[in-house]
Design a protein around this motif. Structure first.
Motif, mmCIF file in Angstrom:
data_model
loop_
_atom_site.group_PDB
_atom_site.id
_atom_site.type_symbol
_atom_site.label_atom_id
_atom_site.label_comp_id
_atom_site.label_asym_id
_atom_site.label_seq_id
_atom_site.Cartn_x
_atom_site.Cartn_y
_atom_site.Cartn_z
ATOM 1 N N THR A 410 -0.438 -38.273 -64.214
ATOM 2 C CA THR A 410 -1.670 -38.336 -63.424
ATOM 3 C C THR A 410 -2.245 -36.934 -63.212
ATOM 4 O OG1 THR A 410 -0.711 -40.238 -62.326
ATOM 5 C CG2 THR A 410 -2.672 -39.322 -61.328
ATOM 6 N N PHE A 411 -1.346 -35.945 -63.059
ATOM 7 C CA PHE A 411 -1.806 -34.560 -62.895
ATOM 8 C C PHE A 411 -2.563 -34.097 -64.144
ATOM 9 C CE2 PHE A 411 -1.028 -29.916 -63.209
ATOM 10 C CZ PHE A 411 -1.736 -29.524 -62.077
ATOM 11 N N TYR A 412 -2.012 -34.396 -65.322
ATOM 12 C CA TYR A 412 -2.719 -34.003 -66.554
ATOM 13 C C TYR A 412 -3.995 -34.821 -66.732
ATOM 14 C CZ TYR A 412 1.672 -31.633 -67.570
ATOM 15 O OH TYR A 412 2.767 -30.829 -67.491
ATOM 16 N N HIS A 413 -3.982 -36.056 -66.230
ATOM 17 C CA HIS A 413 -5.149 -36.944 -66.358
ATOM 18 C C HIS A 413 -6.332 -36.399 -65.573
ATOM 19 C CE1 HIS A 413 -7.695 -40.400 -65.251
ATOM 20 N NE2 HIS A 413 -7.233 -41.034 -66.294
ATOM 21 N N SER A 414 -6.134 -36.124 -64.275
ATOM 22 C CA SER A 414 -7.271 -35.653 -63.486
ATOM 23 C C SER A 414 -6.845 -34.907 -62.224
ATOM 24 C CB SER A 414 -8.215 -36.814 -63.143
ATOM 25 O OG SER A 414 -7.493 -37.913 -62.661
ATOM 26 N N GLY A 415 -5.652 -34.316 -62.245
ATOM 27 C CA GLY A 415 -5.219 -33.532 -61.096
ATOM 28 C C GLY A 415 -5.497 -32.047 -61.239
ATOM 29 N N ILE A 416 -5.677 -31.605 -62.479
ATOM 30 C CA ILE A 416 -5.805 -30.159 -62.724
ATOM 31 C C ILE A 416 -7.055 -29.590 -62.044
ATOM 32 C CG2 ILE A 416 -6.088 -28.394 -64.529
ATOM 33 C CD1 ILE A 416 -4.422 -30.247 -66.370
ATOM 34 N N THR A 417 -8.175 -30.310 -62.176
ATOM 35 C CA THR A 417 -9.413 -29.790 -61.579
ATOM 36 C C THR A 417 -9.320 -29.785 -60.042
ATOM 37 O OG1 THR A 417 -10.265 -32.017 -61.939
ATOM 38 C CG2 THR A 417 -11.032 -30.297 -63.438
ATOM 39 N N GLY A 418 -8.630 -30.778 -59.488
ATOM 40 C CA GLY A 418 -8.451 -30.813 -58.037
ATOM 41 C C GLY A 418 -7.615 -29.643 -57.550
ATOM 42 N N LEU A 419 -6.578 -29.336 -58.301
ATOM 43 C CA LEU A 419 -5.728 -28.216 -57.905
ATOM 44 C C LEU A 419 -6.489 -26.893 -58.022
ATOM 45 C CD1 LEU A 419 -2.882 -27.752 -56.846
ATOM 46 C CD2 LEU A 419 -2.131 -27.355 -59.193
ATOM 47 N N LEU A 420 -7.313 -26.790 -59.066
ATOM 48 C CA LEU A 420 -8.166 -25.610 -59.239
ATOM 49 C C LEU A 420 -9.079 -25.447 -58.020
ATOM 50 C CD1 LEU A 420 -9.150 -23.423 -61.304
ATOM 51 C CD2 LEU A 420 -10.776 -25.125 -62.135
ATOM 52 N N ASN A 421 -9.623 -26.553 -57.549
ATOM 53 C CA ASN A 421 -10.490 -26.517 -56.370
ATOM 54 C C ASN A 421 -9.722 -26.099 -55.116
ATOM 55 O OD1 ASN A 421 -13.025 -27.195 -54.892
ATOM 56 N ND2 ASN A 421 -11.676 -28.709 -53.941
ATOM 57 N N LEU A 422 -8.501 -26.633 -54.986
ATOM 58 C CA LEU A 422 -7.664 -26.300 -53.827
ATOM 59 C C LEU A 422 -7.427 -24.789 -53.771
ATOM 60 C CD1 LEU A 422 -5.709 -27.703 -51.576
ATOM 61 C CD2 LEU A 422 -3.915 -27.134 -53.206
ATOM 62 N N ALA A 423 -7.139 -24.210 -54.960
ATOM 63 C CA ALA A 423 -6.900 -22.766 -55.016
ATOM 64 C C ALA A 423 -8.199 -22.000 -54.762
ATOM 65 C CB ALA A 423 -6.320 -22.400 -56.380
ATOM 66 N N TYR A 424 -9.248 -22.429 -55.428
ATOM 67 C CA TYR A 424 -10.547 -21.744 -55.361
ATOM 68 C C TYR A 424 -11.083 -21.720 -53.927
ATOM 69 C CZ TYR A 424 -15.642 -21.281 -56.235
ATOM 70 O OH TYR A 424 -16.966 -20.920 -56.217
ATOM 71 N N ASN A 425 -10.977 -22.878 -53.249
ATOM 72 C CA ASN A 425 -11.502 -22.973 -51.890
ATOM 73 C C ASN A 425 -10.434 -22.798 -50.813
ATOM 74 O OD1 ASN A 425 -14.391 -23.362 -52.249
ATOM 75 N ND2 ASN A 425 -13.832 -25.253 -53.285
ATOM 76 N N ASN A 426 -9.258 -22.340 -51.257
ATOM 77 C CA ASN A 426 -8.179 -21.959 -50.351
ATOM 78 C C ASN A 426 -7.849 -23.031 -49.306
ATOM 79 O OD1 ASN A 426 -6.165 -20.183 -49.502
ATOM 80 N ND2 ASN A 426 -7.477 -19.302 -47.898
ATOM 81 N N GLY A 427 -7.546 -24.228 -49.805
ATOM 82 C CA GLY A 427 -7.106 -25.303 -48.904
ATOM 83 C C GLY A 427 -5.672 -25.070 -48.469
ATOM 84 N N ALA A 428 -5.332 -25.585 -47.281
ATOM 85 C CA ALA A 428 -3.957 -25.439 -46.794
ATOM 86 C C ALA A 428 -3.261 -26.783 -46.906
ATOM 87 C CB ALA A 428 -3.951 -24.938 -45.355
ATOM 88 N N ALA A 429 -2.732 -27.076 -48.089
ATOM 89 C CA ALA A 429 -2.026 -28.343 -48.289
ATOM 90 C C ALA A 429 -0.897 -28.119 -49.275
ATOM 91 C CB ALA A 429 -2.979 -29.408 -48.814
ATOM 92 N N VAL A 430 0.131 -28.941 -49.137
ATOM 93 C CA VAL A 430 1.272 -28.867 -50.054
ATOM 94 C C VAL A 430 1.110 -29.957 -51.107
ATOM 95 C CG1 VAL A 430 3.771 -29.078 -50.265
ATOM 96 C CG2 VAL A 430 2.768 -28.002 -48.233
ATOM 97 N N ILE A 431 1.016 -29.544 -52.346
ATOM 98 C CA ILE A 431 0.869 -30.510 -53.432
ATOM 99 C C ILE A 431 2.215 -30.645 -54.134
ATOM 100 C CG2 ILE A 431 -0.422 -31.123 -55.507
ATOM 101 C CD1 ILE A 431 -2.105 -30.711 -52.833
#
Lengths: 575, 189
Positions: A410-431
């Motif tokens: 699922t991460f390769y399917h469509s999780g990569i862009t979400g994780l990129l966003n989390l890093a880019y916008n500095n979210g505080a969450a544990v993935i």
């Protein structure tokens, strides 16, 4: 020659008979077996699992631009992911036939919704074929390629779970040769800039008119006349149910329900006294019948939700209540994660750390069930990371403890862009990436992280930790989830970091040959067991509780997670 | 003729229904079969509809139209009562797999014979799992039960044996034929 085939096997056979060169898919129930059959039975077709359905459709389109025939296969919700290319594809020139299989799931046997994908064909203005048996699944797939090339249109073949997974006798056909690829340039028809696309739009509208003429004449749409009291318009498996319920009725069977054959419908309606439209899910055909000004019954008396069956149809049409005898209440068998599943201890560690756990699509979604009770959201592939991020930004720094879990596929399917966003916008969450080295829920398919293709070839092996770091995540740990205490400590540490954190929970699925080596079942020392139920909280099918004590049954594979957790030290191999 | 097979994941029900479908096609019938795979394989309920006749429309058996219910697990026999009628023949393999709520002590394993007998008197309880274990292959319970089922259907024994030989692994062919024949004799017990 006759053979018993499932609808999925029949689609694969039809593609092969049509001389298809290229087939691509992302696994998803009920469509998965189509590509698996192609690889097993028809190795002259190049087959590939793609990371997601958008890629599956786009690579198939690329293959068809060479003049070869190409097939893209996905479940209904996969078409949502592929909707971007799908909506512009009809504007472009077709060289080799291009066919999309959409396998819908009325009744949600294994899906997050039961959307009716026939709307996509109308939305994209492309031909829609709807088989009602294995024989038609083969024949219509083959015919879809002919229509695609003759009319210059992508074609959608829509099945449902009862077509995909039912079996029937199929008369096999001869095999057309594959078409040799040639390189041509068609910039005016393939480069969809506004100026070009504007010129291509009328082509689509003219094509719909031409396809409607085909729908009026094709033997896929036919009247089966009998009595005149009751006339039923139907398609797909609903046609078979309706025929079972009303063998004496007359039928207009629509194997090609879009573009809608209005003249044929008018002719049929004029021959019968009472007209019904029998279809699963939405009133797709019914609304087009009503738009012709023809009165009919359909969803005024027939359910919009779930699959139909002969009894529901009989009851609705005859106005009786369905013959359904009282079913005694029995203990259920909800699906559960396997004994020894590596997801269990990771979900347990997250739950014990009292965080919100955004979920995703995969086996781990079953962690929703008690007693684990460890999944708080599930929307669509890749959504969990984004849920956690969105929540974290609203709560702000020092807010709630937020986590998300996502499987490797699922991460390769469509999780990569979400994780990129989390890093880019500095979210505080544990993935937490639950890296079990396979697409487990659909029956263990390979994906870009496994280093092996569907055809069994070794290929590039993704460095998951490196990928996560390259997206901008600095806090990354890899853990072995079977080491329960360490896993809990790492989760705790991750939740205390201020910014984005990723834990890779790395352990192969227990069903894989490379997975956890099954050991002998563990035992509970009945003298030492205090009946505290800590182990029962794991929700493992191997653990039972009776007479105020825990017991371990024969399905235990000896993963030792419960033994490590047991406060009394009552569980072990040789107690 | 409508045959419903029920049980739990891992009992070889899908394969048994494949074999039955193939036999009936070879016998000259139209055949349709429907089951749900997917999440069922993780310890869940499994149900397979097999229908054969000169012509079959619906792949699903209508309610009340099941002729034979072949159940691989006791509790699962009682899960599909709406398909039964007073003449339905029910073959129940004596084997119990406790569902999670029974395992955790929340409810008892139900008495299914009384539920069934309210509906039909035609109930056969057979020790298929015990016989398969006695023959040295507990996983062969599906072939044992096909043997039992064969005594209620028209195709000759030779067609069953030939088809089982064609569809199941060659290395256990003899063991399967033995399991099938011993299964057929369960009816006499």
């Amino acid at each position: 020659m006759k053979k018993i085939l499932s609808g999925n096997e029949a689609v694969a056979r039809g593609a092969w008979e049509a001389g298809v060169s290229f087939a691509s898919a992302y696994p998803g129930t009920p469509s998965t077996e189509i590509l698996e059959t192609i690889v097993k039975e028809y190795p002259d077709i190049h087959a590939e699992w793609t990371p997601n359905e958008k890629v599956a459709l786009e690579v198939a389109v690329g293959a068809s631009y060479t003049g070869a025939r190409a097939l893209a296969i996905m479940k209904h919700v996969g078409v949502n992911v592929a909707a971007d290319p799908l909506m512009t594809l009809p504007y472009t020139l077709v060289r080799g036939g291009i066919v999309l299989i959409s396998a819908d799931d009325p009744e949600l046997f294994s899906s997050q919704n039961e959307q009716d994908n026939r709307h996509y064909a109308r939305f994209a203005k492309i031909a829609l074929l709807e088989p009602s048996s294995s024989q038609e699944a083969k024949d219509f797939t083959r015919e879809a390629f002919r229509i695609s090339e003759e009319y210059g249109t992508p074609v959608m073949v829509r099945t449902t779970t009862r077509i995909s997974h039912s079996m029937g006798i199929v008369e096999l056909g001869d095999v057309q040769p594959q078409k040799a690829p040639t390189l041509e340039r068609h910039p005016a028809e393939w480069v969809m800039l506004p100026a070009n696309a504007r010129r291509r739009h009328p082509v689509i509208e003219e094509r719909v008119v031409a396809l409607r003429k085909l729908a009026e004449a094709t033997p896929m749409n036919r009247m089966v006349m009998s009595g005149t009291d009751l006339g039923i318009i139907s398609s797909g498996v609903a046609y078979q149910y309706a025929k079972e319920a009303f063998p004496e009725a007359s039928f207009l069977k629509l194997g090609m329900p879009y573009p809608f054959p209005g003249e044929l419908v008018r002719a049929f309606a004029s021959k019968v006294k009472e007209l019904w439209v029998v279809e699963e899910l939405d009133p797709f055909m019914e609304e087009m019948v009503r738009a012709l000004g023809i009165p009919c019954h359909g969803k005024d008396r027939m359910p919009l939700c779930g699959e139909l069956n002969p009894d529901i149809i009989r009851a609705a049409v005859s106005g009786e209540t369905a013959l359904k005898t009282a079913q005694p209440a029995l203990p259920g068998r909800p699906p559960s994660m396997c004994p020894g599943c590596p997801h269990r201890s990771m979900l347990y560690a997250l739950r014990r750390n009292k965080c919100f756990i955004a979920g995703d699509i995969g086996c781990y979604t079953l962690g929703f069930l008690p007693p684990l009770d460890a999944i708080d959201t599930c929307l669509c592939m890749g959504a969990g990371i984004n849920h956690a991020h969105g929540m974290s930004k609203v709560f702000g720094p020092g807010g709630q403890k937020l986590a998300a879990v996502i499987g490797d596929s699922t991460f390769y399917h469509s999780g990569i862009t979400g994780l990129l966003n989390l890093a880019y916008n500095n979210g505080a969450a544990v993935i937490v990436i639950l890296d079990n080295r396979t697409t487990a829920m659909t029956g263990a398919q390979n994906h870009p992280g496994t280093g092996v293709t569907i055809e069994g070839d070794r290929t590039t092996d993704i460095d998951l930790e490196g990928l996560v770091r390259s997206l901008g995540i600095q806090w990354v740990r890899t853990v072995n989830p079977y080491e329960v205490k360490n896993t809990r400590a790492v989760v705790k540490e991750a939740l205390e970091t201020k910014g984005p954190a990723v834990i890779i929970s790395k352990a192969p699925c227990v069903l894989l040959k490379t997975g956890f080596l099954p050991g002998k079942p563990l035992k509970v020392d009945q003298e030492t067991c205090t009946g505290c139920k800590v182990c029962i909280g794991l929700g493992c099918p191997a653990l039972e509780f009776r007479d105020e004590k825990a017991h371990i049954n024969e399905v235990c594979v000896g993963c030792n997670v419960c033994a490590e957790l047991c406060p009394a030290g009552a569980i072990g191999g040789d107690v | 003729m409508n045959v419903l097979m029920t049980g739990v994941g891992g009992q070889g029900i899908i394969l048994a229904s494949d074999v039955l479908s193939e036999i009936m096609m070879r016998y000259g019938c139209d055949v349709k079969k429907s089951e749900i795979h997917g999440m069922a394989q993780r310890g869940g309920s499994v149900m397979s509809h097999v229908r054969f006749a000169p012509q079959v429309s619906s792949p699903l058996i209508p309610y009340g139209a099941c002729d034979i219910l072949l159940s691989f697990e006791e509790l699962e026999t009682a899960r599909y009562m709406s398909y039964l009628n007073e003449n339905t023949r029910v073959i129940v393999n004596r084997f119990r797999l406790a569902p999670p709520t029974v395992m955790s002590g929340k409810e008892p394993y139900p008495d299914i014979t009384s539920i069934l007998r309210e509906k039909t008197a035609n109930v056969h309880l057979v020790d298929g799992s015990a016989l398969a274990a006695e023959l040295g292959n507990p996983r062969g319970v599906n072939v044992v039960l096909l043997g039992m089922l064969s005594t209620f259907l028209d195709p000759p024994e030779s067609l069953w044996i030939e088809t089982i030989g064609d569809m199941l692994p060659a290395r256990i062919r003899e063991a399967n034929i033995e399991a099938f024949k011993r299964g057929a004799r369960l009816r006499m017990q």
